[in-house]
Design an enzyme around this catalytic site. Sequence first.
Site, PDB file in Angstrom:
ATOM      1  N   TYR A   1      -1.601 -13.525 -13.907  1.00  0.00           N
ATOM      2  CA  TYR A   1      -0.837 -12.707 -13.585  1.00  0.00           C
ATOM      3  C   TYR A   1       0.371 -13.966 -13.022  1.00  0.00           C
ATOM      4  O   TYR A   1       1.678 -13.323 -13.280  1.00  0.00           O
ATOM      5  CB  TYR A   1      -1.729 -11.552 -12.508  1.00  0.00           C
ATOM      6  CG  TYR A   1       0.044 -10.859 -12.508  1.00  0.00           C
ATOM      7  CD1 TYR A   1       0.076  -9.596 -13.117  1.00  0.00           C
ATOM      8  CD2 TYR A   1       0.869 -10.932 -11.065  1.00  0.00           C
ATOM      9  CE1 TYR A   1       0.983  -8.616 -12.964  1.00  0.00           C
ATOM     10  CE2 TYR A   1       1.879 -10.221 -10.973  1.00  0.00           C
ATOM     11  CZ  TYR A   1       2.229  -8.839 -11.444  1.00  0.00           C
ATOM     12  OH  TYR A   1       2.322  -8.158 -11.625  1.00  0.00           O
TER      13      TYR A   1
ATOM     14  N   LEU B   1       0.809  -1.457  -0.162  1.00  0.00           N
ATOM     15  CA  LEU B   1       0.359   0.274  -0.218  1.00  0.00           C
ATOM     16  C   LEU B   1       1.006   1.161   0.042  1.00  0.00           C
ATOM     17  O   LEU B   1       1.862   1.693   0.757  1.00  0.00           O
ATOM     18  CB  LEU B   1      -0.802  -0.362   1.292  1.00  0.00           C
ATOM     19  CG  LEU B   1      -1.570  -1.331   1.618  1.00  0.00           C
ATOM     20  CD1 LEU B   1      -1.885  -1.120   3.190  1.00  0.00           C
ATOM     21  CD2 LEU B   1      -2.684  -1.225   0.536  1.00  0.00           C
ATOM     22  N   GLU B   2       0.706   2.355  -0.817  1.00  0.00           N
ATOM     23  CA  GLU B   2       1.225   3.496  -0.891  1.00  0.00           C
ATOM     24  C   GLU B   2       0.209   4.019   0.528  1.00  0.00           C
ATOM     25  O   GLU B   2      -0.737   4.583  -1.056  1.00  0.00           O
ATOM     26  CB  GLU B   2       1.153   4.791  -2.042  1.00  0.00           C
ATOM     27  CG  GLU B   2       2.112   3.560  -3.255  1.00  0.00           C
ATOM     28  CD  GLU B   2       1.435   2.420  -3.926  1.00  0.00           C
ATOM     29  OE1 GLU B   2       0.272   2.877  -4.378  1.00  0.00           O
ATOM     30  OE2 GLU B   2       1.698   1.540  -3.937  1.00  0.00           O
TER      31      GLU B   2
END
Length: 178
Positions: free
Chosen positions: A151, A120-121
Amino acid sequence: MILTGPAISAAIQAGEITIDPYDPARLSPNAYDWRLGDTIRICDGDLDAAVPSECAEQTIPAAGLVLKPGVLYLGVTLERTGSETYAQILNGDRSIGALGIWVHVSAPLGHQGHAIRWTLEIRAARPVRLYAGMTFGKLVFLTAFGTPASYQQQNAKYAATDGIDISRLYEENPGGVR
């Protein structure tokens, strides 16, 4: 299309969505309420896209951690989430925003097959105390159309992420852009 809470629950029961740890009380009409993990990296110096970032990692104390404006914090979700069937979008929520916390603004998409604890930023508009395990945002699941491409099967930078990961842009720009 976005899944409803009951559809998320059914997909978990069918093994199409993983949320660990999972608490059915955290389902809302169109999302799952995710929580902040107990570790944070503090990136208080200058950052350079051509070199790995130096960030001090620490456990969030039981008394909480005061975020300061002008500092980049990298956190991690408590929950590990993923799905080979559905894409995910991770957002902060209104309660966190009302405290002046911006979370995960730049990269909300979790591709099909990406099973991770999200990095998380986090930025703060004003000094604000946060706590490990607090509700921090909402996770939505989306139906994907077309041929699926997991992915985890791609040659992707963040496919093996399992915790707080710094930017790996330096892998594309060793020594900087010339």
